[in-house]
Design a protein around this motif. Sequence first.
Motif, short mmCIF file in Angstrom:
data_model
loop_
_atom_site.label_atom_id
_atom_site.label_comp_id
_atom_site.label_asym_id
_atom_site.label_seq_id
_atom_site.Cartn_x
_atom_site.Cartn_y
_atom_site.Cartn_z
N THR A 114 59.38 28.66 -17.39
CA THR A 114 58.83 29.49 -18.44
C THR A 114 57.56 30.17 -18.52
O THR A 114 57.65 31.32 -19.20
N TYR A 115 56.67 29.50 -17.99
CA TYR A 115 55.51 30.03 -17.63
C TYR A 115 55.60 31.48 -16.77
O TYR A 115 54.98 32.45 -17.05
N ILE A 116 56.30 31.16 -15.94
CA ILE A 116 56.46 32.46 -14.82
C ILE A 116 57.33 33.72 -15.74
O ILE A 116 56.48 34.77 -15.71
N ASN A 117 58.15 33.30 -16.46
CA ASN A 117 58.87 34.25 -17.26
C ASN A 117 57.88 34.85 -18.28
O ASN A 117 57.82 35.87 -18.85
N ALA A 118 56.98 33.82 -18.96
CA ALA A 118 56.02 34.34 -19.99
C ALA A 118 55.13 35.48 -19.37
O ALA A 118 54.69 36.28 -19.88
N MET A 119 54.60 35.05 -18.23
CA MET A 119 53.62 35.94 -17.50
C MET A 119 54.19 37.22 -17.03
O MET A 119 53.49 38.22 -17.37
N GLU A 121 56.51 38.83 -18.98
CA GLU A 121 56.83 39.52 -20.02
C GLU A 121 55.51 40.13 -20.43
O GLU A 121 55.30 41.16 -21.09
N ARG A 122 54.36 39.38 -20.31
CA ARG A 122 53.13 39.77 -20.66
C ARG A 122 52.48 40.89 -19.33
O ARG A 122 51.38 41.09 -19.34
N LYS A 123 53.37 41.26 -18.23
CA LYS A 123 52.97 42.17 -17.25
C LYS A 123 52.10 41.74 -16.25
O LYS A 123 51.40 42.50 -15.71
N GLY A 259 46.75 38.52 -24.01
CA GLY A 259 47.10 37.06 -23.82
C GLY A 259 47.49 36.86 -22.49
O GLY A 259 47.60 35.69 -22.14
N ALA A 260 47.77 37.87 -21.68
CA ALA A 260 48.08 37.79 -20.22
C ALA A 260 47.01 36.70 -19.47
O ALA A 260 47.57 35.82 -18.76
N GLN A 261 45.72 37.16 -19.58
CA GLN A 261 44.85 36.13 -18.72
C GLN A 261 44.77 34.70 -19.31
O GLN A 261 44.54 33.80 -18.46
N VAL A 262 44.84 34.70 -20.41
CA VAL A 262 44.90 33.29 -21.05
C VAL A 262 46.13 32.54 -20.66
O VAL A 262 46.25 31.31 -20.41
N MET A 263 47.24 32.98 -20.48
CA MET A 263 48.53 32.52 -19.90
C MET A 263 48.37 32.15 -18.84
O MET A 263 48.74 31.03 -18.08
N PHE A 476 57.61 42.15 -28.91
CA PHE A 476 57.17 40.68 -29.45
C PHE A 476 57.29 39.60 -28.19
O PHE A 476 58.18 39.70 -27.31
N PHE A 477 56.36 38.69 -28.22
CA PHE A 477 56.35 37.63 -27.35
C PHE A 477 57.19 36.37 -28.11
O PHE A 477 56.78 36.02 -29.22
#
Length: 621
Positions: A114-119, A121-123, A259-263, A476-477
């Motif tokens: 999930t983290y990998i997919n979220a990052m 998505e945030r490019k 939010g990419a860096q925060v993730m 949207f995220f």
Amino acid sequence: MKKVLCLLTAFLAVPVLALASSPTPGTSELVDFTRTIYGYLGIGLFVAAYCLVPLENIIHLRKSKPVLLAAGIIWILVALAYMGIGDTHSAHEAIKDSLLEYGELFLFLLAAMTYINAMEERKVFQALRAFLVSKGFSLRVLFWITGLLAFVISPVADNLTTALLMGAVVMSVGGDNKKFVALSCINIVIGANAGGAYSPFGDITTLMVWQNGKVAFSQFFDLFIPSLVNWLVPAVCMSLAIGNASPKVLDEKVEMKYGAQVMIGLFILTIITAVSFHNFLNLPPAAGMMLGLGYLGFFSYHIKRREGRMFYYDNILGARNKNTIKRSMSMLQDKTHGEVAQVIDDLPTPAFLLNKDHVITHWNPAMAALTGISAKDKIGTKDQWKSFYPQVRPLLADMVLEGGSKKLVNKFYHGKSRLNKYIDSAYEVSDFEPSLGEKGKWVYFASAPLKDENGHVSGVIEIIEDMNEDQETRTFFDIMESISRAEWDTLLFFYGVTLCVGGLGQFGYLGLVSTFMYGDLGATAANTLVGVLSAVVDNIPVMFAVLKMNPAMSHGQWLLVTLTAGVGGSLLSIGSAAGVALMGSARGIYTFGAHLKWMPVIALGYGASILVHLFINSRLM
């Protein structure tokens, strides 16, 4: 045919003549069923199912399906075998143990994926790729950079994601240089597999070893130098075959989303949490990873607020409702004027409110973005028409506020309107609005009366949706969507493998294999053989079998089998998920044959890494 079925049924119904003495019913003593019909059928099923796994890309049958089927039938056979000797308890306890092992790994992997997919998505990964292809590195330099990045990224991300990312870089830059692309893909596969071997997070096999308590988190770094040697030896040889030409510089820029860096920081914090759960609290690392998923969940809530979507829940597992305006209207049911006023700014769709005197009281941010007019310039006026039409005329909201007579609505929107099915006296309209944008826009809008606490109409809301915008591609995220994009086929495949191997272990086959490999051959030879097997058979069932055997061997030997299971898959292109994925991405360029051509130098690196481990970690052997 009937006689054959009856004979087979009778055969299975006969109590099994176990080689070991029958246990007392209710105990968990392992019985040897290796020379019984149940055991033979179990082995046959597993082999048949697993033969279909390498053919996944040819017959287009997901690898999870045959092993799921085999797993269920094998455990039926296990239960029948134990019932045949009067034991109705052992099979139940055994499958619970396998389910518990799988459950811990499943939750761990689900959080990580999930983290990998979220990052993604945030490019995050796309930005790294764009940076590399735009720097104008020579082909040889790019060969080394992509291999090195595969080696250092895969310990944190999985080797599959790392390989696909670096593969995209070499294919973007390499273009028609097939030799460069093929060699770089081989280098990336070796680097990703080698990098994954010295970290619990780099591969499923290392994760299994860590969660079983065979190797502590910090002890994995004893494999860093052997893993580095495993990559460097073939990389040096292959780099000599690559020219030093410089490809055409690609002007590609990608900006990471908010939010990419925060993730990235939250992912690192999640890893720290999982390690702390295991090392300091003696709790399963999976529990720490799920806590980390909670970090991401709360941060996704912050992103949702920023994107103006507070009115909605995240969709379950990423399911999309294409028509957002209908969702908004359905959620306005039974809400008073005051309640709607409190949430209108959180609606992702453009919306505004009028009071009973037709004065604008609310103009949400999405409305300001659609019309290009800020809320402060609209609130307190009756100029709602100016945003849509060149001359004064009532909007749908004005008509609904006046009672919403069908005659009045049809006067302006004849054949374009209909009553809303959620709210009384509310209308929906599809029309062209000439004043929106440079050339006008087709929009879909709805308006509904709003009532006060006493049930009297005190205002109206109008919600607008731009029909020119593809709602399915909105940026949207959604954390649920990130979860839905996990590698579910891999997770289900791992379930099937776990239960298949667990079932065969209950028959006693793992004990026989363990006696041969670790008794007759010796630990070093056996663990070296494990790596070779993982090039042909997926390393997950191989490592799971070793863990189920649980041979008595030193800490250094556990490190050795962790190393070989991780890097052995590089010997063949089909030996790892990274290799299989790149064969699909670079179809016709990076092939089984292209990889096989360089197998001697890859094997040289494999042997060198084992010798280096035996030398530098001799104190642990």
